[in-house]
Design an enzyme around this catalytic site. Structure first.
Site, short mmCIF file in Angstrom:
data_model
loop_
_atom_site.label_atom_id
_atom_site.label_comp_id
_atom_site.label_asym_id
_atom_site.label_seq_id
_atom_site.Cartn_x
_atom_site.Cartn_y
_atom_site.Cartn_z
N THR A 349 0.74 -1.17 0.18
CA THR A 349 0.00 -0.07 0.07
C THR A 349 0.84 1.19 -0.02
O THR A 349 0.75 2.36 -0.86
CB THR A 349 -1.08 0.01 1.24
OG1 THR A 349 -1.96 -1.15 1.19
CG2 THR A 349 -1.77 1.16 1.08
N ILE A 350 1.69 1.45 0.95
CA ILE A 350 2.48 2.58 0.94
C ILE A 350 3.60 2.54 -0.21
O ILE A 350 4.09 3.56 -0.84
CB ILE A 350 3.45 2.69 2.46
CG1 ILE A 350 2.29 2.65 3.57
CG2 ILE A 350 4.45 3.65 2.29
CD1 ILE A 350 1.51 4.25 3.51
N HIS A 371 8.89 -8.48 -3.38
CA HIS A 371 9.13 -10.02 -3.07
C HIS A 371 7.87 -10.90 -3.59
O HIS A 371 7.97 -12.02 -4.16
CB HIS A 371 9.27 -10.35 -1.72
CG HIS A 371 9.41 -11.90 -1.42
ND1 HIS A 371 10.23 -12.70 -2.18
CD2 HIS A 371 8.87 -12.73 -0.42
CE1 HIS A 371 10.45 -13.95 -1.60
NE2 HIS A 371 9.26 -14.08 -0.83
N TYR A 374 3.11 -11.15 -8.31
CA TYR A 374 1.86 -10.47 -8.68
C TYR A 374 1.73 -9.04 -8.29
O TYR A 374 1.51 -8.32 -9.12
CB TYR A 374 0.64 -11.10 -8.11
CG TYR A 374 -0.54 -10.36 -8.21
CD1 TYR A 374 -1.35 -10.56 -9.39
CD2 TYR A 374 -1.30 -9.62 -7.50
CE1 TYR A 374 -2.60 -9.81 -9.85
CE2 TYR A 374 -2.43 -9.01 -7.65
CZ TYR A 374 -2.96 -9.07 -8.69
OH TYR A 374 -4.09 -8.21 -9.03
N ILE A 399 14.21 -8.81 0.22
CA ILE A 399 15.28 -8.23 1.31
C ILE A 399 15.84 -8.97 2.14
O ILE A 399 16.98 -8.34 2.89
CB ILE A 399 14.58 -6.82 1.69
CG1 ILE A 399 13.54 -6.99 2.85
CG2 ILE A 399 14.22 -5.69 0.76
CD1 ILE A 399 13.19 -6.16 3.56
N ALA A 420 10.27 0.58 2.30
CA ALA A 420 9.02 0.30 2.87
C ALA A 420 8.52 -1.27 3.11
O ALA A 420 7.69 -1.51 3.44
CB ALA A 420 7.97 1.34 1.82
N LYS A 424 3.83 -6.18 8.66
CA LYS A 424 3.32 -5.19 9.67
C LYS A 424 2.01 -5.51 10.47
O LYS A 424 1.51 -4.74 11.11
CB LYS A 424 3.07 -3.91 8.67
CG LYS A 424 1.93 -4.48 7.74
CD LYS A 424 1.64 -3.01 6.78
CE LYS A 424 0.67 -3.49 5.76
NZ LYS A 424 0.13 -2.36 4.78
N LYS A 466 3.64 2.33 16.12
CA LYS A 466 3.61 0.87 16.81
C LYS A 466 4.86 0.83 17.28
O LYS A 466 5.23 -0.22 18.25
CB LYS A 466 3.07 -0.36 15.96
CG LYS A 466 1.59 -0.16 16.01
CD LYS A 466 1.28 -1.34 15.03
CE LYS A 466 -0.45 -1.23 14.90
NZ LYS A 466 -0.78 0.02 14.37
N ARG A 606 -5.80 -7.97 20.66
CA ARG A 606 -5.00 -9.48 20.10
C ARG A 606 -3.72 -9.59 20.84
O ARG A 606 -3.31 -8.44 21.26
CB ARG A 606 -4.90 -8.97 18.57
CG ARG A 606 -6.37 -8.93 17.87
CD ARG A 606 -6.29 -8.58 16.42
NE ARG A 606 -5.68 -7.09 16.35
CZ ARG A 606 -5.21 -6.84 15.04
NH1 ARG A 606 -5.54 -7.37 13.87
NH2 ARG A 606 -4.79 -5.55 14.98
#
Length: 699
Positions: A349-350, A371, A374, A399, A420, A424, A466, A606
């Site tokens: 996304t980022i 990585h 698709y 990486i 990025a 996550k 976080k 969680r």
């Protein structure tokens, strides 16, 4: 062509002629087939029109002859000119029909609209035909009965014309045998039962579509209308069982008849059923154990109908109650344009938004490191379509593999690197600490070391809130990545040419994979309760565009102004938002009432999740950055030799699959800058030996 030319020069003239002949046939074959198809189609159409016109001609002529025979006084066909007049009448009528385009309609789909057009055409065509045949003496001899003859002939002709067209439609219906799909209560006992929910016109279109299926797939058991209608009892022989609010009663009625449906098909075009009504219908269907299929009407978007705010396109102001930040971008151009830029995690996304915004600043080359095959393909195609002149270089690279990363850096020699790539998702990393360490710490070190080895100008580390005072492994691994980048950046204090290592920290990204907003969207569409972990849980939110603007603006400003090293940039995201308030706001944006139409369930925190997120660590000092909407966080760095040795021990723990040791070292490292943990804890050789995952943690 080269082969043909070579063959012609090496062979005889006759052979060359043969090759030439074959070549002409090869290149002309498709054109010949195309012309043949067009000719064949034209002949079929001409033959069809001839047959239809002949039928209409015979119908018109015979009905006129019948009218003369029944009503005429001079006798038919003995009277002079009767036969010629009848033939002329038929030709004029058919000619008008053809000119008006009546034969462009297919008799197989004869409908009410077709019948209206036919009826309207008969008036002028018959009037013109009567004017033409009044020139015949035999017709004028019937002057006393012409009006009766004309009226009778028109009635006979209309009936016959409607009959032949209706017979063709009936024949088609019989041949397709689509009636087996309906009704459910006769031949559909072994088919899947379904209820239709929508307007009468929409319901009729769905029934007609199902009737045309060669192999019936559904059996329509009943119809529910958007509102109560006491006048409609059946539509196409299917019973109307009430409105959409009567779903439970309709299912109960059909169940008593042994025809309980398993599927509800609803028209979800935003016209007949509101978001609130659709959500209620979804909830009722789920409670009754029925599958719901929602058919959306694309015409509402094409015709630009305004049905209110689309829940899938909610703005930051709608969701968070604040305006979206817009950051200045003048300094970005000077740092990006004409330079080779590399983005890791380019398919995320980022990372994807980073690539998209970077492309607009026209770097000399944009290297996409990803990585997932698709996601790499998807972002590459998107960029190539929008920026066809941009040099986009996709690299399928992990990486975690030092040799792969070095190969990419050696090949492209990037000037600026945006890192990025990361794991996550909090619960997943908490359950797999070694995987989190491998990607978020070891992978970050591999990329950062490549930046140093191949003399890149800067690396921008994408981090998260976080990582501030973390309690879970995801945040802790990201914090260690921050500390390593900070240590490398501090090494260049006395070397102006040393690479810059900057960290950009922000909160939750709206709409990113795994975030709360897409989850709420899905739960609302499926009619489920919204699940929140805790009534007091709070988070900072921002859009992906805000996040990427922060990354580009802060890093470019730091490079152009040669800002102080070791700084972490943090976006001013305003106040934290309670997740339960966000859930209530989304429910209302759907036109529903919280806890009445849609309940909110609390499922508990969680593993690895904090109740409150923070933007600054206890050991960090918050400073103004000079960039609008961005703060600086300064903390005590860890010396590079020490953090490097600690990461070496983490690499050993990952290699051995020692989750306990990986967790212990990671959480100890993040405590070092605040002084709550000392160097000797990690350096203790007795704690570096591999231990089983079941042994207790040591601090």
């Amino acid at each position: 062509m080269n082969q043909t030319a070579a063959g012609a020069s090496a062979s005889s003239m006759s052979s060359g002629s043969a090759n030439k002949f074959l070549r002409v046939r090869k290149f002309g074959s498709s054109e010949t087939r195309s012309r043949s198809s067009i000719t064949q189609f034209s002949l079929r159409r001409a033959f069809r029109n001839t047959v239809l016109m002949t039928i209409d001609f015979v119908v018109v002529a015979l009905t006129l002859a019948l009218a003369f025979e029944l009503i005429g006084k001079t006798g038919f066909p003995k009277s002079d000119g009767h036969l010629g007049a009848i033939l002329s009448f038929g030709l004029v009528v058919v000619g008008v029909f053809y000119t008006a385009g009546l034969y462009r309609r297919s008799w197989r789909y004869f409908s009410f609209a077709h019948a209206i057009q036919l009826a309207m055409l008969t008036a002028p065509s018959f009037a013109l035909a009567w004017v033409a045949i009044l020139l015949v003496p035999g017709v004028r001899a019937e002057h006393g009965q012409l009006l009766q003859i004309a009226l009778a002939q028109w009635l006979f002709a209309m009936s016959a014309l409607f009959f032949v067209r209706g017979a063709r439609r009936a024949l088609r219906e019989k041949l397709t045998q689509g009636a087996k799909a309906l009704p459910a209560f006769s031949d559909g006992k072994n088919l899947r039962g379904a209820l239709l929910v929508g307007s009468p016109d929409w319901v009729l279109s769905i029934i007609e579509m199902l009737k045309r299926e060669s192999t019936p797939s559904l059996s329509i058991c009943g119809i529910l209308l958007p509102s109560v209608n006491d006048t409609l009892l059946q539509i196409a022989s299917v019973p109307v069982l009430g409105s959409h609010d009567d779903l439970a009663h309709a299912v109960e009625t059909l169940d008593l008849q042994g025809r309980r449906p398993s599927l509800v098909i609803a028209c979800d075009d935003g016209t007949d059923l509101s978001n609130r009504e659709m959500a209620r219908l979804t909830s009722r269907a789920r409670n009754l154990g029925l599958e719901l299929s929602r058919i959306r009407d694309g015409w509402s978007h094409i015709l630009q109908r305004n049905h209110g705010t689309s829940p899938d396109e909610l703005s930051v102001k709608d969701l968070l109650g604040r305006s979206e930040f817009t950051l200045e971008g003048e300094q970005i151009t000077s740092q990006i344009t004409g330079k080779c830029v590399l983005v890791t995690g380019a398919g995320g996304t980022i990372g994807g938004e980073l690539c998209w915004q970077l492309a607009s600043f026209r770097p000399s080359r944009l290297v996409l490191v990803e990585h997932s095959e698709y996601h790499l393909y998807a972002i590459e195609m998107k960029l190539r379509e929008q920026f066809p002149d941009l040099d986009v270089q996709p690299e399928l690279c992990n990486i975690r593999e030092r040799d792969e990363v070095r190969r990419v850096f050696e090949k492209h020699r990037p000037v600026i690197v945006y890192h990025a790539a990361a794991l996550k998702h909090v619960p997943i990393v908490e359950a797999s600490p070694c995987a989190g360490v491998h990607t978020n710490i070891l992978g970050t070190r591999i990329v950062a070391d490549a930046v140093c080895e191949f003399s890149a100008k800067a690396m921008v580390q994408v981090s998260t809130d976080k990582a501030v005072n973390p309690v879970g492994m995801m945040g802790a691994t990201k914090r260690v990545g921050e500390l390593y980048s900070q240590a490398l950046d501090m090494c260049g204090v006395d070397d102006a040419d040393a690479p810059r290592f900057m960290t950009v920290r922000f909160g939750n990204v709206l709409g990113s994979s795994g975030s709360i907003v897409p989850l709420f969207h899905r739960q609302l569409r499926e009619g489920r309760p919204l699940t929140v972990t805790h009534p007091d849980i709070e988070r900072f939110f921002m859009t992906v565009r805000e996040a990427v603007q922060l990354i580009l603006q802060s890093s470019s400003a730091a490079l152009s102004q040669n800002s102080q090293r070791g700084t972490i940039f943090v976006l001013d995201m305003g106040k934290a938002v309670r997740i339960v308030d966000l859930a209530y706001r989304m429910i209302r944006l759907y036109g529903l009432q919280p806890e009445i139409d849609v309940p909110v369930e609390f499922v508990g925190l969680r593993p690895g999740e904090k109740l409150y997120e923070e933007l600054f660590d206890i050991c960090e000092e918050q400073l103004p950055s000079g960039i609008k909407g961005i703060f600086e966080a300064q903390s005590k760095p860890i010396p590079l030799p020490f953090i490097s040795r600690s990461i070496d021990r983490l690499a050993r723990a990952v290699e051995l699959g020692d989750h306990t040791e990986a967790r212990r070292i990671t959480h100890t490292l993040v405590k070092v800058p605040s002084g709550s943990a000392g160097f000797e804890v990690i350096e203790n050789e007795s704690l570096s030996a591999p231990r089983g995952a079941g042994e207790p943690l040591k601090a």
